[in-house]
Design an enzyme around this catalytic site. Structure first.
Site, short mmCIF file in Angstrom:
data_model
loop_
_atom_site.label_atom_id
_atom_site.label_comp_id
_atom_site.label_asym_id
_atom_site.label_seq_id
_atom_site.Cartn_x
_atom_site.Cartn_y
_atom_site.Cartn_z
N GLU A 439 31.40 44.80 39.95
CA GLU A 439 32.27 45.58 40.65
C GLU A 439 33.08 44.87 41.67
O GLU A 439 32.49 43.89 42.52
CB GLU A 439 31.30 46.80 41.44
N ASP A 512 27.32 47.35 43.70
CA ASP A 512 26.83 47.57 45.04
C ASP A 512 25.76 48.41 45.24
O ASP A 512 25.67 49.45 44.16
CB ASP A 512 28.04 47.72 46.17
N ASP A 514 25.54 51.09 46.96
CA ASP A 514 25.76 52.02 47.82
C ASP A 514 26.50 53.25 46.81
O ASP A 514 26.30 52.99 45.64
CB ASP A 514 26.87 51.45 48.89
N ASP A 516 29.52 53.90 46.08
CA ASP A 516 30.42 53.70 45.26
C ASP A 516 29.96 52.93 44.35
O ASP A 516 30.31 53.12 42.79
CB ASP A 516 31.52 52.88 45.91
#
Ligand code: 2B7
Length: 654
Positions: A439, A512, A514, A516
């Site tokens: 990403e 990640d 998180d 997203d």
């Protein structure tokens, strides 16, 4: 073991010792998955008792001492003496490898597991096991242990502590089995509540009207102690659940069922405004993510019935060709379940039903039931809209095929988008090679510098790829991120997908930790699920796990991959450490990224299963679907999904 062939020396592996010597042969693996398999074997027996009509309640308890127990309110395991072995029925079932069938030869046994040998396998792989049978107004009990024999120094597997004992009288009926998985066999002996809950929920959908409760005695929060799974509607409820966050064409669920010879088949179908087809199939309560003869039979009957109908109502004229099966299945969510006499599971992940006799049986059952359904006046409106949707799908598919052919002719799919993006591996052996889908450009840069370029390739993704679920094939192909990915993998997609040309045996998603990141991961999984299913079922898709924390004290550096690990690490190093929390991959320099996430000798990977992909599919629908409300719920639940539910207990993929 002796090498001589003296008859007296030949070691006959009798009884349960054989199981401890080769646990993999009986339960596949001694990883966390194998541990849970023990529980499923016992649960299977309880479900069998219920589906034979003798029980309507199953309670699974995860105890604080690490053991698990299962109760069903059925007939109770037989306690009388076995006619030739002269030991109690309980002892036969829990200590003999081939005790299955003996006690229920007049019932069909539709279990998908080890056919009744399961119970003794669980005993063999447990430190101890207790069996309580409540039967004929009596409470009977037997205990088994696996302990070292002081004379031989070897472990006697699943030996009775004593004969079956009558504990007292009771008005209760049923069986209670409790066992402690042996930590000398299993790498990890902790049952994972979310994994157990997910399977019990699935079983409750598949077994209409059965109450299944899960009690987690280990739960700190009293609200999380008990979950009850019960579905009056069975697989009808299941389909509605799968479509919860989609827009159904109608509230109606098409329900079809029937029996041919020994095959029982049930299907529940609901159409949504989506384009994708969602088939969830099972044989004897075991998911068949790779399909098989039941799916083939279902599809053949479905296509035929709807084509016949389209002709009957004049949507198809005499000169027209039939519509294709996939046209009729656009936007369909279907749960298909069969009960089969002697199921054969085949394929890479044993997720395909092989029994050839099932295909014509299912085809006949579904063909008849669907013809009846289509005959019914009150179903005409839905039937007409399904046929109308299929005709549109047919046109769109033709357009998509032309677009793909054009793209191919222009060589767009094979070359252009990769220039400057993919950092290829130097080696050319697909079986050694790994593709990291990373990403963001900055993390992609670190990964390119940190990798071992002999076998690792990096494909950075810029921004979010589009949600494949909401798009037809031509639109997916128009997306540059997906085109790069398809080109890099070398397999093409959809109908023309070929696993043989796969250039990387490990395809690793690195995003990640998180929201997203989870989102991007889900989108990629959905894409694989929709257009490259075999890549998942053949076990090539992985999720990389970057650490969440870095704990440093003096010259020692320890990485922690979740909160639990952090807790342990902090305890271990004591006071005076510095803690860094990673917010994204981008915060790691190339060598840190290599050490923690990419180095095969140190990293943790999670292998993606088809269930994960189906879950991701639900999740993508929630995040990007038509409905706004569930998205909020999801986002607040998100943190849990990301770490606990999905990674826990499955770090053993490497
Ligand atoms: C194939 C073996 C395992 N068995 C019986 C009868 C009832 C019964 C069972 C069971 C899991 C944990 C609570 C048959 C079948 C052995 O033979 S196993 N109930 N429940 C169970 O294991 N639950 C049985 C015929 C007449 N009476 C009882």
């Amino acid at each position: 073991m002796s090498n001589t062939y003296d008859a007296g020396n030949i070691q006959v592996l009798e009884g349960l010792e054989a199981v401890r010597m080769r646990p993999g042969m009986y339960i596949g693996t001694t990883s966390s998955r194998g541990l849970h398999h023990l529980l499923w074997e016992i649960v299977d027996n309880a479900i069998d008792e219920a589906s034979n009509g003798y029980a309507d309640r199953v309670i699974v308890t995860l105890h604080s001492d690490g053991s698990a127990s299962v109760f069903d309110n059925g007939r109770g395991v037989p306690v009388d003496e076995h006619p030739t072995l002269h030991i109690s029925g309980v002892e036969v079932i829990y200590t003999r490898l081939h005790a299955g069938g003996k006690f229920n030869s007049d019932n069909y046994n539709y279990s998908g597991g080890l056919h009744g040998v399961g119970a003794s396998v669980v005993n063999a792989l447990s430190r101890w096991m207790t069996v309580d049978s409540y039967r004929d107004w009596g409470h009977y009990r037997m205990r088994f242990t696996s302990e070292e024999n002081p004379l031989t120094g070897k472990i006697d597997a699943g030996k009775p502590d004593g004969p079956l004992e009558k504990v007292g009288n009771t008005r209760k009926r049923g069986t209670l089995v409790r066992f402690l998985p042996d930590d000398r066999i299993f790498e990890d002996t902790e049952f994972h509540t979310s994994q157990v809950a997910r399977r019990l929920q699935e079983l409750s959908f598949l077994n209409q009207g059965l109450y299944i409760s899960l009690v987690d005695e280990r739960a700190k929060n009293p609200e999380e102690r008990e979950q009850v799974f019960y579905h009056e509607g069975g697989i009808i409820d299941y389909v509605k659940y799968m479509n919860e966050n989609k827009t159904p064409l109608t509230e109606d669920v098409i329900y079809l069922e029937g029996k041919r010879d020994t095959t029982i088949c049930r299907a529940a179908i609901q159409y949504t405004t989506d384009y994708a087809e969602n088939m969830f199939s099972y044989a004897n309560n075991i998911p068949t993510g790779e399909g098989g003869s039941h799916e083939t039979g279902f599809k053949a009957a479905f296509t035929k019935a709807f084509n016949d109908y389209a002709r009957k109502v004049g949507v198809l004229k005499e000169k027209d060709n039939n519509l294709a099966g996939e046209d009729f299945r656009e936007g369909l969510t279907c749960v298909l379940t069969v009960l089969v006499k002697d199921p054969q599971f085949e394929g890479q992940t044993k997720g395909r039903l092989g029994n050839s006799e099932v295909r014509p049986a299912v085809e006949a059952i579904i063909g008849d039931a669907l013809a009846d359904w289509l005959d019914n006046l009150k179903n005409q409106e839905l039937a007409a809209s399904i046929v109308g949707k299929a005709a549109k799908a047919h046109q769109a598919r033709e357009a998509a095929r032309k677009a793909r052919d054009n793209a191919r002719a222009a060589n767009k799919l094979e070359a252009a988008p990769l220039v400057g993006k993919l950092a290829a591996a130097r080696g050319h052996k697909p079986e050694d090679n790994e593709l990291f889908i990373v990403e963001g450009d900055s993390a992609g840069g670190s990964a390119k510098q940190g990798r071992d370029s002999r076998f690792q390739a990096i494909l950075p993704l810029r921004g979010k790829p589009l949600n494949a679920e909401k798009k037809r094939l031509d639109q997916v192909l128009a997306n540059e991120e997906f085109r790069s990915l398809i080109t890099a993998l070398g397999t093409s997609i959809d109908d023309s997908f070929t696993l043989k040309s796969l250039k990387y045996y490990k395809v690793i998603i690195l995003s990640d930790a998180d929201q997203d990141g989870a989102h991007i991961r889900a989108i990629l999984l959905t894409f694989f699920f929709r257009y490259m299913k075999e890549l998942i079922t053949a076990g090539h898709v992985y999720i990389g796990m970057p650490p969440l924390y870095r704990v440093a004290k003096g010259s020692t550096v320890i990485y922690a991959y979740d909160d639990k690990e952090l807790e342990k690490t902090v305890k271990k190093v004591g006071k005076g450490y510095t803690l860094q929390r990673y917010k994204g991959l981008g915060e790691m320099n190339p060598s840190q990224l290599w050490e923690t996430t990419m180095d095969p000798s140190q990293r943790k990977l999670m292998q993606v299963t088809i269930e994960d992909a189906a879950e991701a599919d639900r999740m993508v629908t929630i995040l990007m679907g038509d409905k706004v409300e569930p998205r909020r719920d999801y986002i607040s639940l998100y943190a849990d999904f990301n770490r606990q539910d999905h990674f826990e207990g499955r770090k053993e993929a490497e």
